[in-house]
Design a protein around this motif. Structure first.
Motif, PDB file in Angstrom:
ATOM      1  N   LEU A 158      15.106  -3.707 -59.150  1.00 38.57           N
ATOM      2  CA  LEU A 158      16.110  -4.075 -60.731  1.00 38.57           C
ATOM      3  C   LEU A 158      16.372  -5.965 -59.788  1.00 38.57           C
ATOM      4  N   VAL A 159      17.802  -5.686 -59.666  1.00 39.69           N
ATOM      5  CA  VAL A 159      18.892  -6.374 -59.137  1.00 39.69           C
ATOM      6  C   VAL A 159      17.646  -7.354 -57.244  1.00 39.69           C
TER       7      VAL A 159
ATOM      8  N   GLY B 135      14.526  -8.029 -57.265  1.00 36.59           N
ATOM      9  CA  GLY B 135      13.643  -8.633 -58.126  1.00 36.59           C
ATOM     10  C   GLY B 135      14.245  -9.486 -58.651  1.00 36.59           C
ATOM     11  N   TYR B 136      15.732  -9.663 -59.424  1.00 40.06           N
ATOM     12  CA  TYR B 136      15.415 -10.666 -60.178  1.00 40.06           C
ATOM     13  C   TYR B 136      16.371 -11.650 -59.267  1.00 40.06           C
ATOM     14  N   PHE B 137      17.102 -11.137 -58.417  1.00 43.04           N
ATOM     15  CA  PHE B 137      17.925 -12.126 -56.968  1.00 43.04           C
ATOM     16  C   PHE B 137      16.437 -12.879 -56.179  1.00 43.04           C
TER      17      PHE B 137
ATOM     18  N   GLY C 144      13.588 -13.389 -57.595  1.00 41.58           N
ATOM     19  CA  GLY C 144      12.520 -14.138 -58.711  1.00 41.58           C
ATOM     20  C   GLY C 144      11.195 -13.516 -58.488  1.00 41.58           C
TER      21      GLY C 144
ATOM     22  N   LEU D 212       9.582  -6.968 -60.105  1.00 41.03           N
ATOM     23  CA  LEU D 212      10.075  -6.463 -61.895  1.00 41.03           C
ATOM     24  C   LEU D 212       9.465  -5.872 -62.598  1.00 41.03           C
TER      25      LEU D 212
END
Length: 306
Positions: A39-40, A42-44, A46, A51
């Protein structure tokens, strides 16, 4: 009417459930840690592939919790109101897990189509690194849920196994999308892989949904040939006819049978019953059975009963 029930088989089933629970707790711990990582990351990075796979991991956590809950419920003892106990809770939980997967696929596909139209930049190197970790984690989880200590798996364990396998395939897909994005700059690889993952998830979960529905509809277990069983029962010395033969699943581990058998007038009814019970338990693994022995066929003038 005589009913035979193998208490040893019931105890073995409970032991199998306890082994499944232990394995699921271990997989739950590993999955939770990797979910936060993905999760972390995938967020950073992009990455939609990461995600969406993280969301999938979240559904795995829900599936694991649901599987543990249904295993706990299914192990509860029988009562006067529920003489077979709560065995079917495992089937209901597996069905819910399968439907949960289908809803997830719809979510992934909608977002993937949006990103195919409007590609977004993705950090391919980070995606590949996290995907490699995911392959290791999901391989371990697949090994833990592949088979129980007794060589069998209940539907709750199989449902989780399907989640894990779809995650493993997804991790390879994420690795491929990260590599394509990093080495070729093709950003549409990320949502394209997400669509492929969704299709594989649907394909893998269809069998689970179908089997769960068959069990709830009390269909004949797929591994049992009813005609062969009828022939074997007729081969028992002293048996003249078998009718009203029904076989169904209580759970994926336990099967039930009821039947009427016409025996010869000079036959030893106790021996015929014992031979039939031994046949059904040893060859067909049926330990919940009800056999009614008759001297004459009370349905001789009625349509054939199966």
């Amino acid at each position: 009417m005589t009913e035979s029930r193998n208490d040893v088989h019931v105890h073995e089933s409970h032991a199998s459930i306890q082994d499944d629970q232990r394995r699921l707790w271990i997989v739950l711990a590993v999955t939770s840690v990797y979910f936060l990582t993905e999760l972390v990351g995938g967020y950073f990075a992009g990455s939609l592939a990461l995600l969406s796979d993280a969301v999938h991991m979240l559904t795995d956590i829900a599936a694991l919790c649901l599987g543990l809950l249904t295993l706990w419920i299914s192990a509860r003892p029988a009562s006067s109101g529920k003489t077979y106990g709560y065995l079917r809770a495992e089937i209901l939980g597996a069905l819910l897990n399968g439907l949960f997967l289908w809803l997830l696929v719809v979510f992934i596909w909608i977002e993937a189509v949006s990103r195919l139209r409007n590609p977004r930049p993705v950090s391919g190197l980070a995606v590949m690194a996290i995907a490699i970790i995911g392959i290791a984690v999901n391989t371990f989880s697949a090994w833990m849920t592949a088979v129980g200590s007794d060589g069998k798996r209940g539907m709750a364990m199989r449902a989780v196994f399907l989640h894990v396998i779809s995650d493993l395939v997804g991790s390879f897909g994420v690795l491929a999308s990260g590599a394509l994005g990093y080495f070729t700059g093709w950003m549409r690889a990320d949502p394209a892989v997400s669509i492929l993952i969704g299709g594989l998830v649907l394909y893998g979960s269809w069998g689970l949904i179908r089997e769960g529905v068959d069990i709830l509809m009390e269909s004949v277990p797929s591994h049992i040939d009813l005609d062969e069983m009828r022939t074997d029962l007729l081969a028992v010395e002293g048996t003249e006819e078998v009718h009203d033969l029904h076989v169904w699943c209580l759970t994926t581990r336990q099967f039930a049978l009821s039947a009427h058998a016409v025996v010869a007038a000079d036959a030893d009814r106790d021996r015929v019953l014992a031979d039939m019970c031994h046949l059904l338990q040893s060859k067909f693994d049926i330990h919940h059975l009800t056999l009614q022995l008759e001297r004459d066929n009370r349905r001789a003038h009625e349509p054939e009963h199966y």
